[in-house]
Design a protein around this motif. Sequence first.
Motif, PDB file in Angstrom:
ATOM      1  N   TYR A 167       0.873  -1.268  -0.014  1.00 48.84           N
ATOM      2  CA  TYR A 167      -0.053  -0.040  -0.067  1.00 48.84           C
ATOM      3  C   TYR A 167       0.721   1.320   0.032  1.00 48.84           C
ATOM      4  O   TYR A 167       1.762   1.407   0.866  1.00 48.84           O
ATOM      5  N   SER A 194       2.931   1.172   3.604  1.00 45.38           N
ATOM      6  CA  SER A 194       2.937  -0.127   4.261  1.00 45.38           C
ATOM      7  C   SER A 194       4.376  -0.593   4.550  1.00 45.38           C
ATOM      8  O   SER A 194       5.268  -0.166   3.550  1.00 45.38           O
ATOM      9  N   ARG A 302      -5.095  -0.997  -1.979  1.00 43.99           N
ATOM     10  CA  ARG A 302      -4.761  -1.765  -0.873  1.00 43.99           C
ATOM     11  C   ARG A 302      -4.508  -3.204  -1.193  1.00 43.99           C
ATOM     12  O   ARG A 302      -5.536  -3.751  -1.784  1.00 43.99           O
TER      13      ARG A 302
END
Length: 350
Positions: A167, A194, A302
């Motif tokens: 992400y 992320s 995502r």
Amino acid sequence: MELNREHFRAIIFYNFRRQLSQQECCAELISVFRNEAPHQSTVSRWYAEFKRGRVSLSDDPRSGAPKTVVTQENIDAVRMLITEDRHVTYREIEASLAISKTSIQKILHEELRVRKLVSRWIPHLLTEEQKEARVMWCQTTLDRFEAGNSKNVYSIVSGDESWIYSYEPENKRQSSVWVFQDEEKPTKVIRSRSVSKKMVATFVSKAGHVATIPLENQQTVTADWYIAICLPKVIAELRKANPQRRIILHQDNASSHTARKTIEFLTYQNVELLDHPPYSPDLSPNDFYTFPKIKNELRGQRFQTPEEAVNAFKNAILTVPTNEWNNSFDNWFERMQKCIKFRGEYFEKQ
């Protein structure tokens, strides 16, 4: 009827006496006056003034500084302050020289003719030797490939590695939306990138994408992985239709690329090597085109796993039309010319 500042201050004072909170006062002003309503900071400032017992709604009389403050002595003093600290603020100059903001502004913009600009970020602080190396490489490469007009450009395959994250948040431009006049300004929660990620090696040519190979079961690209797994897949893909095809491999100076075993492998495979000047991502097609373009398309999405993100990266890169790859390589040779023009300095946003 058009309301002036004192009218709005009277309304703020009225709401203050009604014992409304600052937030309630702002909400009431916005509901009635929309875009004409004072900013929340203005409401806060006047609430603070009223709490201190202020009763006047007019601006405080200003102590006008004489025009003579714009003297050569003060001009030289401001120049010295800027020379000593390029980040110096109006307030700091005002405190140091005891002259008004208006006079400082006149000195800065009319006498000294300076502007305050945001610094341009660059990949590396280049030495003179590194700048010379960049210029020499650009000139040699332009000569070798006739400024991009040689048919041999189609033999060049440029490769590089990059992390693909599960992400990556949208940037500010991507999160912009249309808003009608009577709607509230949109907000968005700040999200961080992320930690789940996977490295890929991507190879492209003037004709298009060649291969993207993910790095499996390890975090670092080594020469062993590069010559045992990565490069064989690239070479096989390129020579699928023509086993005798000429290949000119362009890569940066990462240790896995310049290792002796890598050079020996490329020689054995009859692959020519196009070197790369140090600290020059602006002269690498993957760095200035491929990775920014594809990652930008994936921002805001995502993915459950790094593998899913890599698959999305592969799918996105396959949708890039041939003419865009062609243009990116034309741009590459134009960048070489710009590098020479700026004597090896980073030339973007110049």
